[in-house]
Design a protein around this motif. Structure first.
Motif, PDB file in Angstrom:
ATOM      1  N   MET A   1       0.849  -1.191   0.000  1.00 55.31           N
ATOM      2  CA  MET A   1       0.000   0.000   0.000  1.00 55.31           C
ATOM      3  C   MET A   1       0.887   1.244   0.000  1.00 55.31           C
ATOM      4  SD  MET A   1      -2.944   1.199   2.742  1.00 55.31           S
ATOM      5  CE  MET A   1      -4.039  -0.153   2.282  1.00 55.31           C
ATOM      6  N   ASP A   2       0.444   2.281  -0.721  1.00 53.70           N
ATOM      7  CA  ASP A   2       1.210   3.511  -0.738  1.00 53.70           C
ATOM      8  C   ASP A   2       0.848   4.387   0.460  1.00 53.70           C
ATOM      9  OD1 ASP A   2      -1.019   5.486  -1.603  1.00 53.70           O
ATOM     10  OD2 ASP A   2      -1.086   3.940  -3.160  1.00 53.70           O
ATOM     11  N   GLN A   3       1.722   5.339   0.764  1.00 52.18           N
ATOM     12  CA  GLN A   3       1.541   6.198   1.929  1.00 52.18           C
ATOM     13  C   GLN A   3       0.279   7.048   1.826  1.00 52.18           C
ATOM     14  OE1 GLN A   3       5.066   8.504   2.711  1.00 52.18           O
ATOM     15  NE2 GLN A   3       6.438   6.770   2.478  1.00 52.18           N
ATOM     16  N   GLU A   4      -0.046   7.501   0.612  1.00 53.74           N
ATOM     17  CA  GLU A   4      -1.175   8.409   0.431  1.00 53.74           C
ATOM     18  C   GLU A   4      -2.498   7.754   0.818  1.00 53.74           C
ATOM     19  OE1 GLU A   4       2.269   9.765  -1.753  1.00 53.74           O
ATOM     20  OE2 GLU A   4       1.202   7.845  -1.813  1.00 53.74           O
ATOM     21  N   LEU A   5      -2.725   6.506   0.373  1.00 51.34           N
ATOM     22  CA  LEU A   5      -3.978   5.829   0.715  1.00 51.34           C
ATOM     23  C   LEU A   5      -3.999   5.478   2.197  1.00 51.34           C
ATOM     24  CD1 LEU A   5      -6.671   4.691  -0.172  1.00 51.34           C
ATOM     25  CD2 LEU A   5      -5.513   2.562  -0.810  1.00 51.34           C
ATOM     26  N   ALA A   6      -2.864   5.035   2.732  1.00 55.89           N
ATOM     27  CA  ALA A   6      -2.783   4.719   4.163  1.00 55.89           C
ATOM     28  C   ALA A   6      -3.168   5.936   4.999  1.00 55.89           C
ATOM     29  CB  ALA A   6      -1.374   4.248   4.522  1.00 55.89           C
ATOM     30  N   LEU A   7      -2.685   7.099   4.608  1.00 55.40           N
ATOM     31  CA  LEU A   7      -2.978   8.334   5.332  1.00 55.40           C
ATOM     32  C   LEU A   7      -4.473   8.640   5.318  1.00 55.40           C
ATOM     33  CD1 LEU A   7      -1.887  10.834   6.798  1.00 55.40           C
ATOM     34  CD2 LEU A   7      -1.565  11.912   4.562  1.00 55.40           C
ATOM     35  N   GLU A   8      -5.104   8.483   4.162  1.00 57.91           N
ATOM     36  CA  GLU A   8      -6.543   8.781   4.061  1.00 57.91           C
ATOM     37  C   GLU A   8      -7.383   7.829   4.911  1.00 57.91           C
ATOM     38  OE1 GLU A   8      -7.768  11.425   2.815  1.00 57.91           O
ATOM     39  OE2 GLU A   8      -5.830  12.061   2.027  1.00 57.91           O
ATOM     40  N   ILE A   9      -6.978   6.568   4.988  1.00 59.17           N
ATOM     41  CA  ILE A   9      -7.721   5.588   5.796  1.00 59.17           C
ATOM     42  C   ILE A   9      -7.667   5.978   7.269  1.00 59.17           C
ATOM     43  CG2 ILE A   9      -7.746   3.178   6.584  1.00 59.17           C
ATOM     44  CD1 ILE A   9      -6.757   2.421   3.743  1.00 59.17           C
ATOM     45  N   MET A  10      -6.500   6.399   7.733  1.00 54.30           N
ATOM     46  CA  MET A  10      -6.365   6.824   9.128  1.00 54.30           C
ATOM     47  C   MET A  10      -7.142   8.107   9.380  1.00 54.30           C
ATOM     48  SD  MET A  10      -2.408   5.875  10.150  1.00 54.30           S
ATOM     49  CE  MET A  10      -1.634   6.724   8.759  1.00 54.30           C
ATOM     50  N   LEU A  11      -7.058   9.062   8.443  1.00 52.26           N
ATOM     51  CA  LEU A  11      -7.764  10.330   8.615  1.00 52.26           C
ATOM     52  C   LEU A  11      -9.274  10.156   8.567  1.00 52.26           C
ATOM     53  CD1 LEU A  11      -5.499  12.689   6.466  1.00 52.26           C
ATOM     54  CD2 LEU A  11      -5.762  12.712   8.953  1.00 52.26           C
ATOM     55  N   ALA A  12      -9.734   9.069   7.944  1.00 54.42           N
ATOM     56  CA  ALA A  12     -11.172   8.790   7.889  1.00 54.42           C
ATOM     57  C   ALA A  12     -11.697   8.251   9.219  1.00 54.42           C
ATOM     58  CB  ALA A  12     -11.477   7.808   6.763  1.00 54.42           C
ATOM     59  N   GLY A  13     -10.773   8.023  10.181  1.00 53.78           N
ATOM     60  CA  GLY A  13     -11.194   7.641  11.526  1.00 53.78           C
ATOM     61  C   GLY A  13     -11.147   6.164  11.846  1.00 53.78           C
ATOM     62  N   HIS A  14     -10.523   5.364  10.987  1.00 56.39           N
ATOM     63  CA  HIS A  14     -10.499   3.917  11.197  1.00 56.39           C
ATOM     64  C   HIS A  14      -9.347   3.493  12.104  1.00 56.39           C
ATOM     65  CE1 HIS A  14     -13.576   3.284   8.126  1.00 56.39           C
ATOM     66  NE2 HIS A  14     -12.940   4.171   7.391  1.00 56.39           N
ATOM     67  N   ASN A  15      -9.571   2.501  12.937  1.00 54.59           N
ATOM     68  CA  ASN A  15      -8.485   1.887  13.696  1.00 54.59           C
ATOM     69  C   ASN A  15      -7.528   1.251  12.687  1.00 54.59           C
ATOM     70  OD1 ASN A  15      -9.747   2.530  16.128  1.00 54.59           O
ATOM     71  ND2 ASN A  15     -10.853   0.589  16.187  1.00 54.59           N
TER      72      ASN A  15
END
Length: 524
Positions: free
Chosen positions: A1-15
């Motif tokens: 996984m790339d950093q950009e998608l990982a960042l969005e998943i975390m910012l969306a509020g997911h554990n």
């Protein structure tokens, strides 16, 4: 996984569990998440399992934040004795970050879960907090009462106390974010060997390439940091090397704020010595990221002299910059409350350092002693500190250095499968990631004064920019994909920052920032 998608998943509020090989950009991505979450006014509790890692993030240890300290179980009166301030920190938090999760025992993670649920009066995992865990289980494990070499002689199968065994790990329903980019190693053959160590598929020819670096000369490096398994070896090397220098010692004494208890805790966890003794000609290592002074944690240089009214050390770093290094502060925090701070010159002799304390660092070159490894993962951590095989010299080796825990190997396969599913489930966030990348690029090239309502400041900035572009024609213009590809290629060919500055018509500071974005912190 790339950093950009990982960042969005975390910012969306997911554990989430943010992981990946050494040099994959975990710390960079985690810091960006923390920055953006705080910008969005979310209350982020930033913690790590070790004091060193905590200071790098500007947070506290998870043991201090939760109040569990060194406890292995909660006494019956634990919550009755909990201070009002600590209770409020846990109640007000919205996000809990725990870095270097590989070094936290499973039962300790369950204790943190129990504390959060009870204090927040919420039966959901961690009392409803968004939880972000970060680390790599191939790296150093929790400290145990018996080590893996003893287990190897036992009839019992190898055991771990890794955090993924915790009951709450399963309850969190973590999105696994397995970063697969590489920002440290620039030697494909060496990277392949490191990946084979991770997958337990290293063969004789791979091992022979490491063995061939025994006592290898490291061209272009007068002094090189050595990595050892124990403090005893490290202290002996540093003292011996410093004693050989003809100059007199210049001493700097640490200052501090906060109670004695907090100060002692910080002193134990910080690499900065209480009394720093330096000499002209000494090889030193920077102990903290300091963009203002122009160095990062792990930067290596040589003291060329001392200057200024306070006789600060002047260091010529490997990237060619010569900087007068001044005091910086490390803080111990419980959420937004500062409990203690220590202030010291962020340097220490760099002739030797322990492998444990090197975790997270990038070294230009290293001599590594692996003959007394006592933890699975220790060899991998040590070898992965450098960028290429040519930057490595082995001064001691044991076959156990290439071993990884079979349980970790199996679990890593599960994490990769879970990441594939996570990526598929959250692909709809890709557009948001692209939009953020465009906005970030635009903001990076937009002069701050251009957005102000003060016309005088805007005019002053325009005049300054015009003068700047007489020297650097492309100052504050956007980087194109072609620019990045050309910059990467020229940098790999050995072009200096000064040469790249002339080539691209940009200030050397802009070149350094772009190289760090492309290759990771500490690359120059």
């Amino acid at each position: 996984m790339d950093q950009e998608l990982a960042l969005e998943i975390m910012l969306a509020g997911h554990n989430a569990f943010l992981t990946g090989a050494a040099g994959a950009g975990k710390t960079h991505t985690l810091n960006e998440f923390i920055r953006l979450a705080k910008k969005a006014k979310r209350k982020v509790a930033v913690t790590a399992t070790t004091g060193i890692a905590a200071t790098h993030l500007g947070g506290s240890t998870i043991h201090a934040w939760s109040g569990m300290g060194v406890l292995d179980a909660l006494p019956h009166n634990f919550f009755d004795k909990m201070s009002k301030g600590r209770r409020e920190q846990i109640e007000k938090a919205q996000v809990l970050v725990i870095d270097e999760i590989s070094m936290l025992h499973d039962f300790h993670l369950d204790l943190v879960d129990e504390i959060c649920r009870t204090v927040r009066a919420d039966t959901r995992p961690f009392g409803g907090l968004q939880v972000v865990l970060c680390g790599d289980f191939f790296q150093l494990p929790p400290v145990t009462r018996r080590n893996w070499s003893e287990e190897a002689q036992s009839d019992e199968p190898p055991r771990t106390g890794f955090a993924y065994h915790a009951n709450c790990w399963r309850d969190l329903n973590l999105a696994v974010l397995y970063l697969n980019s590489q920002h440290r190693q620039d030697d494909d053959g060496f990277l392949e060997i490191l990946n084979k160590i991770r997958s337990n598929s290293i063969v004789r020819s791979d091992a022979e390439k490491i063995v061939a670096r025994h006592r290898a000369k490291l061209e272009g490096f007068k002094e090189v940091t050595e990595l050892y398994t124990t403090n005893r070896n490290v202290d002996a090397v540093n003292e011996r090397k410093m004693a050989k220098l003809p100059e007199k010692f210049v001493e700097y004494e640490m200052t501090h704020t906060g109670s004695a208890d907090y100060y002692e805790r910080m002193k134990r966890s910080c690499l900065a010595p209480e009394v720093l003794k330096l000499k002209k000609g000494a090889l030193v290592m920077a102990l903290k990221n300091d963009p203002e002074q122009g160095f990062v944690n792990g930067s290596i240089g040589v003291i060329t002299g001392f200057g200024g009214p306070l006789n600060h050390p002047i260091v010529k770093f490997r990237n060619g910059r010569e900087i007068m290094v001044k005091e910086v502060s490390w803080e111990l925090r419980d959420g937004d409350v500062k409990r203690a701070s220590i202030t010291q010159i962020p340097l220490r002799p760099a002739y030797a350092i322990t492998i444990h304390k090197s975790q997270g660092m990038t070294l230009d070159a290293a001599r590594i002693d692996l003959k007394n490894v006592f933890e699975m993962g220790m060899g991998y951590v040590a070898l992965s500190r450098v960028r290429s095989l040519d930057a490595l010299s082995i001064i001691g080796l044991h076959g156990n250095a290439f071993k990884v825990h079979p349980e970790v190997l199996q679990k890593d396969g599960e994490f990769q499968k879970q990441c594939a599913q996570t990526k598929k489930s959250f692909e709809h966030l890709r557009d948001r990631a692209k939009k953020r990348a465009v906005e970030t690029a635009a903001n990076a090239t937009k002069p701050k004064a251009a957005t102000t309502k003060n016309p005088e400041r805007a005019a002053a900035w325009a005049e300054k920019l015009a003068r700047m572009r007489k020297v650097y024609p492309h100052a504050y213009t956007a980087w194109s994909k072609a620019d990045d590809e050309k910059l990467s290629q020229l940098f790999k060919e050995g072009r200096s920052v000064k040469e790249l500055s002339a080539e691209f018509g940009r200030h050397t500071g802009a070149i350094r920032k772009r190289l760090e974005k492309l290759f990771g912190e500490g690359v120059v």
